[in-house]
Design a protein around this motif. Sequence first.
Motif, PDB file in Angstrom:
ATOM      1  N   GLN A 247       0.709  -1.128   0.047  1.00 25.24           N
ATOM      2  CA  GLN A 247       0.035  -0.012  -0.149  1.00 25.24           C
ATOM      3  C   GLN A 247       0.989   1.229   0.074  1.00 25.24           C
ATOM      4  N   GLU A 248       1.997   1.321   0.870  1.00 26.16           N
ATOM      5  CA  GLU A 248       2.821   2.441   0.877  1.00 26.16           C
ATOM      6  C   GLU A 248       3.632   2.601  -0.382  1.00 26.16           C
TER       7      GLU A 248
ATOM      8  N   GLU B   4       2.465   1.560  -3.632  1.00 27.45           N
ATOM      9  CA  GLU B   4       1.627   1.979  -4.334  1.00 27.45           C
ATOM     10  C   GLU B   4       1.299   3.570  -4.147  1.00 27.45           C
ATOM     11  N   ALA B   5       1.145   3.905  -3.019  1.00 32.94           N
ATOM     12  CA  ALA B   5       0.803   5.405  -2.839  1.00 32.94           C
ATOM     13  C   ALA B   5       2.108   6.443  -3.196  1.00 32.94           C
ATOM     14  N   LEU B   6       3.424   5.860  -2.860  1.00 24.95           N
ATOM     15  CA  LEU B   6       4.539   6.478  -3.440  1.00 24.95           C
ATOM     16  C   LEU B   6       4.530   6.535  -4.967  1.00 24.95           C
ATOM     17  N   LEU B   7       4.293   5.556  -5.525  1.00 24.83           N
ATOM     18  CA  LEU B   7       4.573   5.573  -6.940  1.00 24.83           C
ATOM     19  C   LEU B   7       3.443   6.376  -7.476  1.00 24.83           C
ATOM     20  N   LEU B   8       2.330   6.591  -7.205  1.00 27.43           N
ATOM     21  CA  LEU B   8       1.474   7.384  -7.799  1.00 27.43           C
ATOM     22  C   LEU B   8       1.648   8.934  -7.420  1.00 27.43           C
ATOM     23  N   GLN B   9       2.230   9.106  -6.468  1.00 27.04           N
ATOM     24  CA  GLN B   9       2.731  10.459  -5.857  1.00 27.04           C
ATOM     25  C   GLN B   9       3.956  11.037  -6.916  1.00 27.04           C
ATOM     26  N   ILE B  10       4.650  10.089  -7.391  1.00 25.76           N
ATOM     27  CA  ILE B  10       5.837  10.483  -8.139  1.00 25.76           C
ATOM     28  C   ILE B  10       5.481  10.439  -9.677  1.00 25.76           C
ATOM     29  N   GLY B  11       4.363   9.724  -9.981  1.00 25.85           N
ATOM     30  CA  GLY B  11       3.901   9.554 -11.415  1.00 25.85           C
ATOM     31  C   GLY B  11       4.367   8.359 -12.023  1.00 25.85           C
ATOM     32  N   TYR B  12       5.042   7.619 -11.291  1.00 22.78           N
ATOM     33  CA  TYR B  12       5.444   6.425 -12.120  1.00 22.78           C
ATOM     34  C   TYR B  12       4.195   5.614 -12.226  1.00 22.78           C
ATOM     35  N   LEU B  13       3.199   5.410 -11.437  1.00 26.75           N
ATOM     36  CA  LEU B  13       1.806   4.795 -11.776  1.00 26.75           C
ATOM     37  C   LEU B  13       0.717   6.115 -11.874  1.00 26.75           C
TER      38      LEU B  13
ATOM     39  N   LEU C  60      12.672  -2.263   3.341  1.00 24.44           N
ATOM     40  CA  LEU C  60      12.165  -1.585   2.270  1.00 24.44           C
ATOM     41  C   LEU C  60      11.016  -0.630   2.665  1.00 24.44           C
ATOM     42  N   ARG C  61      10.345  -0.565   3.747  1.00 26.43           N
ATOM     43  CA  ARG C  61       9.569   0.538   4.253  1.00 26.43           C
ATOM     44  C   ARG C  61      10.331   1.598   4.823  1.00 26.43           C
ATOM     45  N   GLY C  62      11.428   1.282   5.099  1.00 23.73           N
ATOM     46  CA  GLY C  62      12.346   2.579   5.513  1.00 23.73           C
ATOM     47  C   GLY C  62      12.703   3.348   4.494  1.00 23.73           C
ATOM     48  N   ILE C  63      12.931   2.573   3.317  1.00 24.78           N
ATOM     49  CA  ILE C  63      13.322   3.325   2.187  1.00 24.78           C
ATOM     50  C   ILE C  63      12.480   4.257   1.739  1.00 24.78           C
ATOM     51  N   LEU C  64      10.974   3.608   1.543  1.00 27.55           N
ATOM     52  CA  LEU C  64       9.794   4.491   1.190  1.00 27.55           C
ATOM     53  C   LEU C  64       9.745   5.571   2.213  1.00 27.55           C
ATOM     54  N   ARG C  65       9.915   5.485   3.212  1.00 24.06           N
ATOM     55  CA  ARG C  65       9.564   6.701   4.127  1.00 24.06           C
ATOM     56  C   ARG C  65      10.728   7.766   4.098  1.00 24.06           C
ATOM     57  N   GLN C  66      12.092   7.280   3.928  1.00 28.17           N
ATOM     58  CA  GLN C  66      13.147   8.239   3.593  1.00 28.17           C
ATOM     59  C   GLN C  66      12.850   8.996   2.180  1.00 28.17           C
ATOM     60  N   VAL C  67      12.207   8.408   1.212  1.00 31.57           N
ATOM     61  CA  VAL C  67      11.875   8.901  -0.054  1.00 31.57           C
ATOM     62  C   VAL C  67      10.927  10.053   0.214  1.00 31.57           C
ATOM     63  N   GLU C  68       9.969   9.751   0.955  1.00 26.74           N
ATOM     64  CA  GLU C  68       8.702  10.535   1.104  1.00 26.74           C
ATOM     65  C   GLU C  68       9.079  11.634   1.941  1.00 26.74           C
ATOM     66  N   TRP C  69      10.153  11.559   3.045  1.00 24.78           N
ATOM     67  CA  TRP C  69      10.718  12.652   3.688  1.00 24.78           C
ATOM     68  C   TRP C  69      11.350  13.534   2.700  1.00 24.78           C
ATOM     69  N   ALA C  70      12.211  13.019   1.879  1.00 26.28           N
ATOM     70  CA  ALA C  70      13.032  13.974   0.828  1.00 26.28           C
ATOM     71  C   ALA C  70      12.093  14.631   0.148  1.00 26.28           C
ATOM     72  N   LEU C  71      10.858  13.901  -0.482  1.00 26.81           N
ATOM     73  CA  LEU C  71      10.040  14.574  -1.284  1.00 26.81           C
ATOM     74  C   LEU C  71       9.543  15.808  -0.568  1.00 26.81           C
TER      75      LEU C  71
END
Length: 248
Positions: free
Chosen positions: A185-186, A188-197, A226-237
């Motif tokens: 779920q996390e 998918e949400a991130l990939l939608l946010q950055i326009g990959y999906l 993997l979830r930690g990576i997603l959260r770090q990407v979200e923080w950077a964005l």
Amino acid sequence: MGLAGVRIVLVEPAGPMNVGSIARVMKNFGLHQLVIVNPQCDRLSMEAMKMAVHAKEILESAVVVETLPAALQGCVRVIATTGRVSSWDIPLENPRTALPWLLAEPEKPVALVFGREDRGLSNEELNYAQRFVTIPSNKNYQSLNLATAVAICCYEMAQFIEQPEAQPTLATEIAPWEMREAYYQELEALLLQIGYLYPHTAASRMEKFRQLYNRTQLQTTEVAMLRGILRQVEWALKNARDRENCDS
């Protein structure tokens, strides 16, 4: 190693006689956990009780839930039964070769999922499983009765646990089902946010990601990473957006 931790999950069964027969065959082979998703019949009806014979307590103690995710809570391994899936690039395995994997962590809850009598499981429901079993049958008439399919799978699992030399000597600590789902779920949400999906194609693209990760049999520590990576990407964005707002 026993079968006490195995959940037999029925998705929207419509035939009370089938449900009763399944309870009977479960007791035959030492399984007791029956979970029914959105039943389309009364598991406590006279027809069901008659077919259960001396396994009525399995029907009475069955857990009824509204959705498949609710039925899979806490499970570390999930196998779904299905027929041919022509639109998916996924391997369909024989019960004899796939079901031992379900029993590799005897202290952990696992699930074996069966679909509707008339149309089986949807692609969305299949997404929740890590491996997929099909029961080979005559090509001229491949449709198996639901209770028969459950009986074959229960028999294969019972045969396996009676052969100590065939049992796995090393079991990997696979991440719990709900932990993997939270990651999907996390992601998918991130990939939608950055326009990959894109919203209209997200479901089909996420199916491919699920298939990829299911083949790797993700462990708890790996999902956490993997979830930690997603959260770090979200923080950077978020930081990048905040800087842009300050500059403007």
